[in-house]
Design an enzyme around this catalytic site. Structure first.
Site, PDB file in Angstrom:
ATOM      1  CB  SER A  20      -0.955  -0.033   1.197  1.00 51.16           C
ATOM      2  OG  SER A  20      -1.892   1.016   1.110  1.00 51.16           O
ATOM      3  CG  HIS A  47      -4.154  -0.962  -0.784  1.00 52.43           C
ATOM      4  ND1 HIS A  47      -3.932  -0.960   0.568  1.00 52.43           N
ATOM      5  CD2 HIS A  47      -4.602  -2.208  -1.085  1.00 52.43           C
ATOM      6  CE1 HIS A  47      -4.240  -2.133   1.071  1.00 52.43           C
ATOM      7  NE2 HIS A  47      -4.646  -2.917   0.088  1.00 52.43           N
ATOM      8  CG  ASP A 140      -5.949  -5.749   1.876  1.00 57.54           C
ATOM      9  OD1 ASP A 140      -6.714  -6.706   2.093  1.00 57.54           O
ATOM     10  OD2 ASP A 140      -5.641  -5.358   0.737  1.00 57.54           O
TER      11      ASP A 140
END
Length: 199
Positions: A20, A47, A140
């Protein structure tokens, strides 16, 4: 009735790199030393804002000898190739050992979802799956890591000192299912060593 000795759709190693915030630099560092003939397929998921097209595949393609391109619906996984999750779509591995793209809509907050990718990779690749959790905020990949472990795969995480953001690696480590916690500079070599022993 005969039973297949190998129940998994994918018969070669697959490495999933998930990240991310801070991911571009980390992904570039990991991919740069890998050889063009690496005997594994690679999936990259970072992400991204769903509101803008992603140039991640083009950027990474300039930074590694491997072939890098954006993942398309129905793409076949191939060794020596890096397929990058596009923005606004979740990336799945299907039972036919191909990629599937589905609209991300508004939820879950992490888009594309590492959990969805890893859960589907687990059931199609089993012990040939290697997941590397890189820098990023949030949690995540936690559920996906549990799926990977359940199906016999391997998980590495980037260490805190080399992470721009330690949220995702820390969440991975908190599962107690991470096999190795590595400095960013050591991850490429660890991937190569793993791939050579899981063909």
């Amino acid at each position: 009735m005969s039973v297949r000795s190998d129940p998994y759709a994918l018969t070669f190693p697959v490495v999933a790199l998930v990240a991310s915030a801070g991911g571009l630099a980390a992904l570039s560092t990991v991919l740069a030393p890998l050889p063009a003939d690496l005997p594994a397929a690679l999936l990259v998921l970072q992400h991204l804002s769903p509101e803008h097209p992603s140039r991640l595949a083009q950027i990474l393609d300039d930074r590694t000898a491997l072939e890098v391109r954006a993942a398309g619906d129905g793409d076949e996984l191939r060794t020596g190739t890096v397929l990058v999750a596009p923005s606004a779509r979740h990336l799945l591995v299907t039972s036919e050992a191909r990629l599937g793209l589905i609209d991300s809509d508004d939820l879950p907050p992490a888009r594309p979802s590492a959990d969805l990718l890893l859960a589907t990779l687990a059931v199609t690749c089993g012990p040939r799956a290697l997941v590397v959790v890189l820098t990023g905020r949030g949690t995540d990949a936690q559920a996906g890591i549990r799926a990977i472990s359940h199906c016999g795969g391997t998980v590495y995480a980037q260490d805190e000192d080399s992470s721009a953001y330690f949220g995702m690696p820390a969440a991975a480590i908190d599962t107690d299912l991470v096999h190795r916690v590595l400095p960013l500079a050591d991850i490429a070599q660890a991937i190569q060593s793993h791939v050579l022993t899981h063909r």
